[in-house]
Motif scaffolding. Sequence first.
Motif, mmCIF file in Angstrom:
data_model
loop_
_atom_site.group_PDB
_atom_site.id
_atom_site.type_symbol
_atom_site.label_atom_id
_atom_site.label_comp_id
_atom_site.label_asym_id
_atom_site.label_seq_id
_atom_site.Cartn_x
_atom_site.Cartn_y
_atom_site.Cartn_z
ATOM 1 N N GLY A 1 0.812 -1.208 0.000
ATOM 2 C CA GLY A 1 0.000 0.000 0.000
ATOM 3 C C GLY A 1 0.845 1.258 0.000
ATOM 4 N N PHE A 2 2.067 1.166 0.537
ATOM 5 C CA PHE A 2 2.981 2.296 0.494
ATOM 6 C C PHE A 2 3.700 2.283 -0.852
ATOM 7 C CE2 PHE A 2 2.452 1.762 5.022
ATOM 8 C CZ PHE A 2 2.459 3.050 5.501
ATOM 9 N N GLY A 3 4.155 3.436 -1.285
ATOM 10 C CA GLY A 3 4.871 3.487 -2.551
ATOM 11 C C GLY A 3 5.706 4.742 -2.662
ATOM 12 N N PHE A 4 6.576 4.736 -3.651
ATOM 13 C CA PHE A 4 7.433 5.879 -3.936
ATOM 14 C C PHE A 4 7.167 6.347 -5.353
ATOM 15 C CE2 PHE A 4 9.847 3.738 -0.619
ATOM 16 C CZ PHE A 4 10.188 4.801 0.189
ATOM 17 N N GLN A 5 7.236 7.648 -5.545
ATOM 18 C CA GLN A 5 7.177 8.228 -6.876
ATOM 19 C C GLN A 5 7.937 9.540 -6.828
ATOM 20 O OE1 GLN A 5 3.280 8.872 -8.455
ATOM 21 N NE2 GLN A 5 4.044 9.174 -10.519
ATOM 22 N N GLY A 6 8.943 9.639 -7.634
ATOM 23 C CA GLY A 6 9.784 10.831 -7.602
ATOM 24 C C GLY A 6 10.489 10.929 -6.263
ATOM 25 N N ASP A 7 10.385 12.074 -5.624
ATOM 26 C CA ASP A 7 11.009 12.286 -4.319
ATOM 27 C C ASP A 7 10.013 12.149 -3.173
ATOM 28 O OD1 ASP A 7 13.403 12.791 -5.551
ATOM 29 O OD2 ASP A 7 13.106 14.963 -5.604
ATOM 30 N N HIS A 8 8.897 11.491 -3.400
ATOM 31 C CA HIS A 8 7.844 11.428 -2.395
ATOM 32 C C HIS A 8 7.465 9.988 -2.094
ATOM 33 C CE1 HIS A 8 7.390 15.697 -3.042
ATOM 34 N NE2 HIS A 8 7.233 15.467 -4.325
ATOM 35 N N MET A 9 6.993 9.808 -0.857
ATOM 36 C CA MET A 9 6.458 8.520 -0.453
ATOM 37 C C MET A 9 4.953 8.684 -0.285
ATOM 38 S SD MET A 9 7.532 6.201 2.798
ATOM 39 C CE MET A 9 6.926 4.552 2.971
ATOM 40 N N PHE A 10 4.190 7.659 -0.655
ATOM 41 C CA PHE A 10 2.746 7.695 -0.529
ATOM 42 C C PHE A 10 2.289 6.641 0.456
ATOM 43 C CE2 PHE A 10 3.660 9.484 -4.641
ATOM 44 C CZ PHE A 10 2.811 10.580 -4.691
ATOM 45 N N THR A 11 1.284 6.992 1.269
ATOM 46 C CA THR A 11 0.714 6.062 2.240
ATOM 47 C C THR A 11 -0.463 5.332 1.595
ATOM 48 O OG1 THR A 11 -0.871 7.652 3.118
ATOM 49 C CG2 THR A 11 1.335 7.631 4.116
ATOM 50 N N PRO A 12 -0.939 4.240 2.211
ATOM 51 C CA PRO A 12 -2.107 3.550 1.660
ATOM 52 C C PRO A 12 -3.352 4.446 1.598
ATOM 53 C CG PRO A 12 -1.006 2.153 3.256
ATOM 54 C CD PRO A 12 -0.351 3.494 3.323
ATOM 55 N N GLU A 13 -3.425 5.467 2.459
ATOM 56 C CA GLU A 13 -4.563 6.380 2.437
ATOM 57 C C GLU A 13 -4.429 7.432 1.358
ATOM 58 O OE1 GLU A 13 -2.673 6.070 5.322
ATOM 59 O OE2 GLU A 13 -3.916 4.504 6.197
ATOM 60 N N GLY A 14 -3.287 7.468 0.662
ATOM 61 C CA GLY A 14 -3.076 8.429 -0.405
ATOM 62 C C GLY A 14 -2.373 9.703 0.028
ATOM 63 N N HIS A 15 -1.892 9.766 1.273
ATOM 64 C CA HIS A 15 -1.154 10.952 1.730
ATOM 65 C C HIS A 15 0.245 10.941 1.128
ATOM 66 C CE1 HIS A 15 -4.249 11.997 4.596
ATOM 67 N NE2 HIS A 15 -4.242 10.742 5.038
ATOM 68 N N GLN A 16 0.725 12.110 0.816
ATOM 69 C CA GLN A 16 2.055 12.257 0.241
ATOM 70 C C GLN A 16 3.013 12.719 1.325
ATOM 71 O OE1 GLN A 16 2.053 14.738 -3.206
ATOM 72 N NE2 GLN A 16 4.234 15.152 -3.087
ATOM 73 N N LEU A 17 4.130 12.036 1.477
ATOM 74 C CA LEU A 17 5.122 12.390 2.489
ATOM 75 C C LEU A 17 6.369 12.944 1.815
ATOM 76 C CD1 LEU A 17 4.850 9.191 4.698
ATOM 77 C CD2 LEU A 17 3.828 11.406 5.146
ATOM 78 N N GLU A 18 6.793 14.087 2.294
ATOM 79 C CA GLU A 18 8.046 14.689 1.824
ATOM 80 C C GLU A 18 9.203 14.047 2.592
ATOM 81 O OE1 GLU A 18 8.140 17.163 -0.480
ATOM 82 O OE2 GLU A 18 5.952 17.197 -0.663
ATOM 83 N N PRO A 19 10.417 14.108 2.081
ATOM 84 C CA PRO A 19 11.553 13.551 2.832
ATOM 85 C C PRO A 19 11.722 14.175 4.214
ATOM 86 C CG PRO A 19 12.196 13.944 0.562
ATOM 87 C CD PRO A 19 10.812 14.522 0.733
ATOM 88 N N CYS A 20 11.429 15.462 4.374
ATOM 89 C CA CYS A 20 11.579 16.106 5.682
ATOM 90 C C CYS A 20 10.526 15.605 6.673
ATOM 91 C CB CYS A 20 11.526 17.620 5.556
ATOM 92 S SG CYS A 20 9.967 18.242 4.889
ATOM 93 N N ASP A 21 9.377 15.105 6.185
ATOM 94 C CA ASP A 21 8.343 14.566 7.073
ATOM 95 C C ASP A 21 8.813 13.288 7.757
ATOM 96 O OD1 ASP A 21 6.664 16.591 6.264
ATOM 97 O OD2 ASP A 21 5.682 15.365 4.729
ATOM 98 N N MET A 22 9.690 12.562 7.136
ATOM 99 C CA MET A 22 10.129 11.278 7.670
ATOM 100 C C MET A 22 11.078 11.430 8.847
ATOM 101 S SD MET A 22 10.507 9.158 4.192
ATOM 102 C CE MET A 22 9.326 9.406 2.896
ATOM 103 N N ALA A 23 11.556 12.646 9.108
ATOM 104 C CA ALA A 23 12.437 12.883 10.248
ATOM 105 C C ALA A 23 11.697 12.688 11.566
ATOM 106 C CB ALA A 23 13.016 14.295 10.177
ATOM 107 N N TRP A 24 10.371 12.745 11.563
ATOM 108 C CA TRP A 24 9.572 12.640 12.779
ATOM 109 C C TRP A 24 9.135 11.213 13.083
ATOM 110 C CZ3 TRP A 24 9.765 16.659 15.803
ATOM 111 C CH2 TRP A 24 10.047 17.901 15.241
ATOM 112 N N TRP A 25 9.458 10.254 12.244
ATOM 113 C CA TRP A 25 9.020 8.874 12.452
ATOM 114 C C TRP A 25 9.527 8.304 13.767
ATOM 115 C CZ3 TRP A 25 9.218 5.730 7.289
ATOM 116 C CH2 TRP A 25 8.169 6.150 6.480
#
Length: 122
Positions: free
Chosen positions: A18-42
């Motif tokens: 359900g997760f995926g990558f496209q370009g410089d972004h990651m997508f969640t199964p719900e369709g949210h787009q994550l920027e690389p800077c968002d992943m610093a909070w994981w």
Amino acid sequence: MSQMDPHDRINLTGPWAGFGFQGDHMFTPEGHQLEPCDMAWWSLTCNIAREWRLMMAEARPRPTRSLASGKRCATKDSSVVYLREYVRIRRERRLGMGDPGAGADVSNVVHMSRGPRRPQRV
């Protein structure tokens, strides 16, 4: 040898389905787009979730064994955790507060007030 185009969507499998990558972004199964800077909070999010799970596990009553059958049986309210009450008790234990007992002196704390107020214009 095949080349992967980073602009094509790459879908993950297994537990990450359900997760995926496209370009410089990651997508969640719900369709949210994550920027690389968002992943610093994981890491922080995972640590908060872990602490929450531990706190909820501590607050749940432990199952007891029935003497007649030897089977484990949970208490009547085993699935309900009253978080406000649990946090209050935990805070009192940590800060050494709680019921002072019969032999405790009355506190002589004076609560400050601001004094009389001026009449307010309407």
